[in-house]
Design a protein around this motif. Structure first.
Motif, PDB file in Angstrom:
ATOM      1  N   SER A  72      47.362  66.129  61.880  1.00  0.00           N
ATOM      2  CA  SER A  72      47.159  67.484  62.390  1.00  0.00           C
ATOM      3  C   SER A  72      45.991  67.582  63.364  1.00  0.00           C
ATOM      4  N   SER A  73      44.991  66.706  63.216  1.00  0.00           N
ATOM      5  CA  SER A  73      43.804  66.793  64.078  1.00  0.00           C
ATOM      6  C   SER A  73      44.155  66.572  65.542  1.00  0.00           C
ATOM      7  N   SER A  74      45.065  65.624  65.825  1.00  0.00           N
ATOM      8  CA  SER A  74      45.442  65.372  67.225  1.00  0.00           C
ATOM      9  C   SER A  74      46.208  66.551  67.805  1.00  0.00           C
ATOM     10  N   GLY A  75      47.014  67.217  66.987  1.00  0.00           N
ATOM     11  CA  GLY A  75      47.734  68.400  67.453  1.00  0.00           C
ATOM     12  C   GLY A  75      46.788  69.538  67.773  1.00  0.00           C
ATOM     13  N   ILE A  76      45.772  69.724  66.910  1.00  0.00           N
ATOM     14  CA  ILE A  76      44.775  70.776  67.158  1.00  0.00           C
ATOM     15  C   ILE A  76      44.011  70.483  68.441  1.00  0.00           C
ATOM     16  N   ALA A  77      43.651  69.218  68.656  1.00  0.00           N
ATOM     17  CA  ALA A  77      42.920  68.842  69.870  1.00  0.00           C
ATOM     18  C   ALA A  77      43.752  69.078  71.127  1.00  0.00           C
ATOM     19  N   ALA A  78      45.061  68.912  71.018  1.00  0.00           N
ATOM     20  CA  ALA A  78      45.936  69.054  72.189  1.00  0.00           C
ATOM     21  C   ALA A  78      46.244  70.501  72.518  1.00  0.00           C
ATOM     22  N   LEU A 121      37.983  78.091  59.879  1.00  0.00           N
ATOM     23  CA  LEU A 121      36.714  77.564  59.381  1.00  0.00           C
ATOM     24  C   LEU A 121      35.901  76.887  60.477  1.00  0.00           C
ATOM     25  N   LEU A 122      36.590  76.339  61.488  1.00  0.00           N
ATOM     26  CA  LEU A 122      35.916  75.602  62.558  1.00  0.00           C
ATOM     27  C   LEU A 122      36.504  75.956  63.921  1.00  0.00           C
ATOM     28  N   PRO A 123      35.694  75.917  64.976  1.00  0.00           N
ATOM     29  CA  PRO A 123      36.276  76.027  66.319  1.00  0.00           C
ATOM     30  C   PRO A 123      37.227  74.864  66.550  1.00  0.00           C
ATOM     31  N   TRP A 124      38.304  75.094  67.259  1.00  0.00           N
ATOM     32  CA  TRP A 124      39.314  74.058  67.433  1.00  0.00           C
ATOM     33  C   TRP A 124      38.777  72.809  68.128  1.00  0.00           C
ATOM     34  N   ASN A 125      37.732  72.992  68.981  1.00  0.00           N
ATOM     35  CA  ASN A 125      37.195  71.858  69.741  1.00  0.00           C
ATOM     36  C   ASN A 125      35.983  71.217  69.060  1.00  0.00           C
ATOM     37  N   ASP A 126      35.746  71.525  67.802  1.00  0.00           N
ATOM     38  CA  ASP A 126      34.671  70.876  67.055  1.00  0.00           C
ATOM     39  C   ASP A 126      34.982  69.380  66.936  1.00  0.00           C
ATOM     40  N   LYS A 127      34.037  68.540  67.332  1.00  0.00           N
ATOM     41  CA  LYS A 127      34.286  67.093  67.356  1.00  0.00           C
ATOM     42  C   LYS A 127      34.616  66.512  65.988  1.00  0.00           C
ATOM     43  N   SER A 128      34.129  67.138  64.945  1.00  0.00           N
ATOM     44  CA  SER A 128      34.363  66.596  63.599  1.00  0.00           C
ATOM     45  C   SER A 128      35.843  66.629  63.210  1.00  0.00           C
ATOM     46  N   ILE A 129      36.623  67.523  63.824  1.00  0.00           N
ATOM     47  CA  ILE A 129      38.051  67.604  63.499  1.00  0.00           C
ATOM     48  C   ILE A 129      38.758  66.302  63.856  1.00  0.00           C
ATOM     49  N   VAL A 130      38.400  65.741  65.014  1.00  0.00           N
ATOM     50  CA  VAL A 130      38.997  64.478  65.440  1.00  0.00           C
ATOM     51  C   VAL A 130      38.314  63.298  64.757  1.00  0.00           C
ATOM     52  N   ALA A 163      36.966  67.683  57.785  1.00  0.00           N
ATOM     53  CA  ALA A 163      36.011  68.484  58.559  1.00  0.00           C
ATOM     54  C   ALA A 163      35.904  69.898  57.994  1.00  0.00           C
ATOM     55  N   ALA A 164      37.039  70.478  57.614  1.00  0.00           N
ATOM     56  CA  ALA A 164      37.046  71.830  57.062  1.00  0.00           C
ATOM     57  C   ALA A 164      36.313  71.874  55.727  1.00  0.00           C
ATOM     58  N   LEU A 165      36.566  70.880  54.862  1.00  0.00           N
ATOM     59  CA  LEU A 165      35.890  70.835  53.561  1.00  0.00           C
ATOM     60  C   LEU A 165      34.396  70.606  53.728  1.00  0.00           C
ATOM     61  N   ASP A 166      34.024  69.741  54.672  1.00  0.00           N
ATOM     62  CA  ASP A 166      32.601  69.505  54.941  1.00  0.00           C
ATOM     63  C   ASP A 166      31.909  70.782  55.408  1.00  0.00           C
ATOM     64  N   ALA A 224      31.280  68.595  48.395  1.00  0.00           N
ATOM     65  CA  ALA A 224      30.722  67.239  48.333  1.00  0.00           C
ATOM     66  C   ALA A 224      31.819  66.184  48.289  1.00  0.00           C
ATOM     67  N   HIS A 225      31.549  65.042  48.913  1.00  0.00           N
ATOM     68  CA  HIS A 225      32.454  63.892  48.907  1.00  0.00           C
ATOM     69  C   HIS A 225      33.845  64.253  49.445  1.00  0.00           C
ATOM     70  N   ALA A 226      33.885  65.109  50.468  1.00  0.00           N
ATOM     71  CA  ALA A 226      35.168  65.566  51.017  1.00  0.00           C
ATOM     72  C   ALA A 226      36.008  64.407  51.532  1.00  0.00           C
ATOM     73  N   GLY A 227      35.354  63.426  52.158  1.00  0.00           N
ATOM     74  CA  GLY A 227      36.094  62.293  52.713  1.00  0.00           C
ATOM     75  C   GLY A 227      36.833  61.504  51.643  1.00  0.00           C
TER      76      GLY A 227
END
Length: 494
Positions: A52-58, A277-286, A293-296, A301-304
């Protein structure tokens, strides 16, 4: 015109067309709770979590429209498939229906293409799962983890259909609970109701505050469609599994009727949470992935590692279902004389052992190709199966146009699920699929390569199917097999 060609029922049991007990030696080992969770979890693929992250970035926030468009497409296709499956549950599902409505060549071609798609998916998912496991226990090499995962799930499928159902029940259950919790926690954070949230900037403003709702233009919506369409593949598995359930018609009807809210909550709901929760262009999404990124952002804690566990579960679920689906399609092809006879045989537990082993052997080969020649042989396998999902949906639509009349003529009482606004919505769905395929070619790059290579493989399979018919090998479902059944086990094929 009506031909007098006879078709031995896949079930090999006396009865009318659409007899839910016609399982061809398979046993009704799946309980209603298994089918319910397979239906719910089947629509949640690993692609949702990692792609989903690549789709959001596009596409930015407009990716919601991309998911909505593909979601509507899947809803329509599932409604059509549900109409046919509720009237005639069978392990061959749309391949068996295409065989009847469009001709032997169609059932043969789409059945083998679908099998090919899933055995390639086995290699993709086994490798994805191995990467996660290796990161936790590096002492075991990645190829070793891929081998272990494949062997365990092969053993599960070989044990009994109820073993597959039980594993899938828990795999799918974990996915459903995880994504439901994500949506609930995210919505609370968006409205400022989550205690201790670290994201004071969360809110609907993120849908427009970074270049507007369509920051990359309206065309990016279609680019997003190409990126997300394949994460929906798997919704149709429940119609193949229904033939081995206690109440196939009820299971298919329930799954078909619930597909709208499932897509609405799990796909649109979760992506909406990420984008608010985040701007679409937030680098953490990619960098981290959209869900991590949303959980962080709200201080989980320990979202990854949490997401790694969930993604691994999704991968194992996809592997489990992929092996089951490929083997049941191979079994159905064997029953119709379109695959080796051994594929049509079941053991005392109702398990098509040869069909499972034949599928997993190709899966093992694909895993080997992925490690040995990832950029050549495996890349070809991956790209040449890339558009098969769309081919399957297209065949389902065209088949339903013909099958509606057959069902009304032969077993009208079994038409318990009906496609809305027939035939107009069916034709609209066909147009949508053709448009997506055309846009993939127009867009260039990987999408164009996937369509062209998939068309090449499809053309080869169709040529083999037509050649078999001309040589008389695609005749009345293997006359030798038909002769072994009593005459009463045959039904007249229109």
């Amino acid at each position: 015109m009506t031909s007098q060609q006879t078709l031995t029922k896949e079930g090999g049991k006396p009865g009318i067309p659409g007899d839910p007990n016609s399982s061809g030696g398979l046993q009704a080992g799946l309980k209603n709770r298994h089918l319910s969770m397979i239906a719910i979890g089947g629509v949640i693929g690993a692609g949702l979590f990692v792609g989903s992250s690549s789709g959001i970035a596009a596409a930015g926030p407009a990716i919601l429209l991309s998911y909505a468009l593909v979601g509507a497409l899947v809803v329509f296709v599932m409604r059509m498939l549900g109409e046919m499956a509720a009237a005639n549950p069978t392990s061959g599902s749309f391949s068996a229906y295409a065989d009847r409505a469009l001709g032997r060549w169609a059932g043969f071609s789409i059945g083998w293409l679908y099998w090919f798609f899933w055995v390639v998916v086995l290699a993709v998912e086994a490798t994805a799962g191995a990467k996660i496991l290796e990161s936790w226990i590096p002492a075991v090499p990645q190829w070793g983890w891929a081998l272990i995962v494949m062997l365990v799930l092969t053993a599960t499928n070989l044990a009994s259909v109820s073993s597959y159902g039980e594993f899938e029940f828990w795999f799918a259950g974990i996915k459903v609970v995880a994504i439901s919790a994500f949506v609930l926690i995210g919505v609370l954070a968006v409205f400022g109701l989550l205690p201790g949230s670290d994201n004071p900037g969360a809110g609907f403003a993120h849908l427009t505050d970074a270049g507007g709702f369509m920051p990359n233009g309206a065309g990016a919506i279609l680019t997003g469609v190409l990126m997300v369409v394949f994460s929906f593949m798997g919704s149709e598995i429940v119609t193949l599994a229904a033939g081995e359930s206690e109440d196939p018609q009820r299971a298919v009807t329930k799954a078909t009727n619930s597909v709208i809210w499932r897509i609405g909550i799990f796909y649109l709901g979760s992506i909406f949470v990420v984008l608010t929760l985040l701007p679409w262009n937030d680098k953490s999404i990619v960098d981290k992935g959209s869900y991590v990124a949303a959980l962080d952002s709200i201080g989980i804690a320990h979202a990854g590692q949490i997401m790694n566990v969930i993604v691994l579960t999704a991968v194992l679920s996809c592997l489990n279902s992929g092996l089951y689906t490929a083997s049941r399609m191979a079994f159905s092809l064997g029953r119709r004389g379109d695959a080796p006879k051994a594929f049509a045989r079941t053991n005392s537990r109702g398990v098509p052992r040869a069909a499972i082993l034949g599928s997993v052997v190709f899966g093992f080969l694909a895993v080997f190709f992925n490690y040995k020649w990832p950029d050549t042989v495996f890349a070809f396998l991956l790209n040449s199966s890339g558009a098969v999902a769309l081919f399957v949906w297209l065949v389902i639509c065209v088949t339903q146009l013909r099958m509606r009349g057959i069902i009304l003529r032969e077993t009208p009482d079994k038409l318990v699920v009906r496609m809305w606004l027939f035939p107009y919505l069916t034709w609209l769905t066909i147009a949508m699929i053709l448009f997506v395929l055309g846009y993939m070619i127009y867009d260039g790059g990987d999408p164009r390569e996937q369509v062209l290579l998939s068309l090449l493989v499809a053309a080869v399979v169709i040529a083999i199917a037509v050649g078999r018919e001309k040589l008389g090998r695609g005749g009345a479902v293997n006359s030798a097999d038909a002769g072994q059944s009593d005459a009463k086990d045959s039904v007249t094929r229109s």
